[in-house]
Design a protein around this motif. Structure first.
Motif, PDB file in Angstrom:
ATOM      1  N   PRO A   1       0.836  -1.205   0.000  1.00 12.78           N
ATOM      2  CA  PRO A   1       0.000   0.000   0.000  1.00 12.78           C
ATOM      3  C   PRO A   1       0.870   1.254   0.000  1.00 12.78           C
ATOM      4  O   PRO A   1       1.958   1.265   0.573  1.00 12.78           O
TER       5      PRO A   1
ATOM      6  N   HIS B   1      -6.188   1.754  -2.210  1.00 15.11           N
ATOM      7  CA  HIS B   1      -7.064   0.700  -1.705  1.00 15.11           C
ATOM      8  C   HIS B   1      -6.647  -0.634  -2.303  1.00 15.11           C
ATOM      9  O   HIS B   1      -5.921  -0.692  -3.300  1.00 15.11           O
ATOM     10  N   GLU B   2      -7.113  -1.698  -1.670  1.00 16.12           N
ATOM     11  CA  GLU B   2      -6.758  -3.035  -2.117  1.00 16.12           C
ATOM     12  C   GLU B   2      -7.359  -3.308  -3.488  1.00 16.12           C
ATOM     13  O   GLU B   2      -8.502  -2.952  -3.770  1.00 16.12           O
ATOM     14  N   ASP B   3      -6.567  -3.920  -4.348  1.00 18.48           N
ATOM     15  CA  ASP B   3      -6.980  -4.279  -5.699  1.00 18.48           C
ATOM     16  C   ASP B   3      -7.852  -5.541  -5.635  1.00 18.48           C
ATOM     17  O   ASP B   3      -7.871  -6.243  -4.620  1.00 18.48           O
TER      18      ASP B   3
ATOM     19  N   TYR C   1      -2.351  -3.581  -4.563  1.00 25.51           N
ATOM     20  CA  TYR C   1      -3.011  -2.335  -4.181  1.00 25.51           C
ATOM     21  C   TYR C   1      -3.032  -1.372  -5.362  1.00 25.51           C
ATOM     22  O   TYR C   1      -2.083  -1.325  -6.144  1.00 25.51           O
TER      23      TYR C   1
END
Length: 119
Positions: A45, A78-80, A86
């Protein structure tokens, strides 16, 4: 916080690596790009509200790379959908003219427009 994009971004089906321009170490891949910003896809991140010194290495026909260094501020992360990856949105702070040339070349390439005729 800025969340609305005003300029269309072009998705890149083949990702270009993005490097830290201070250490020259890879930090992720270019997901999409516009004149004012980009999305980075990374395995870590990114800290938001921080300026990053970034580098693109664009392959040239002669086997060398064109290096484009620029500064961008991370606006969001944000998380992928892909596990352990990310997505981070960056706003360009300082970019050389070569960055604009890259954008125009990518737009030309992905728009499937015919190349201008040689004179």
């Amino acid at each position: 916080m800025f969340t609305d994009r005003r300029i269309e971004r072009h998705q890149l089906p083949y990702f270009l690596r993005v490097f830290n321009s201070v250490t020259d170490r890879p930090i992720g891949f270019l997901g999409n790009v516009s004149e004012d910003g980009l999305m980075l896809i990374s395995q870590l991140p990114m800290m938001t509200g921080v300026d990053f010194h970034l580098r693109l290495k664009i392959p040239q026909g002669d086997g060398c790379n064109q290096v484009i260094d620029f500064t961008a501020c991370c606006l969001w992360c944000h998380e992928d959908a892909t596990p352990l990856h990310y997505d981070a949105g960056f706003s360009l702070q300082q970019a050389p003219p070569e960055f604009g040339q890259l954008i125009r070349a990518l737009q030309q390439y992905f728009s499937f427009q015919p190349l201008p005729a040689s004179v």
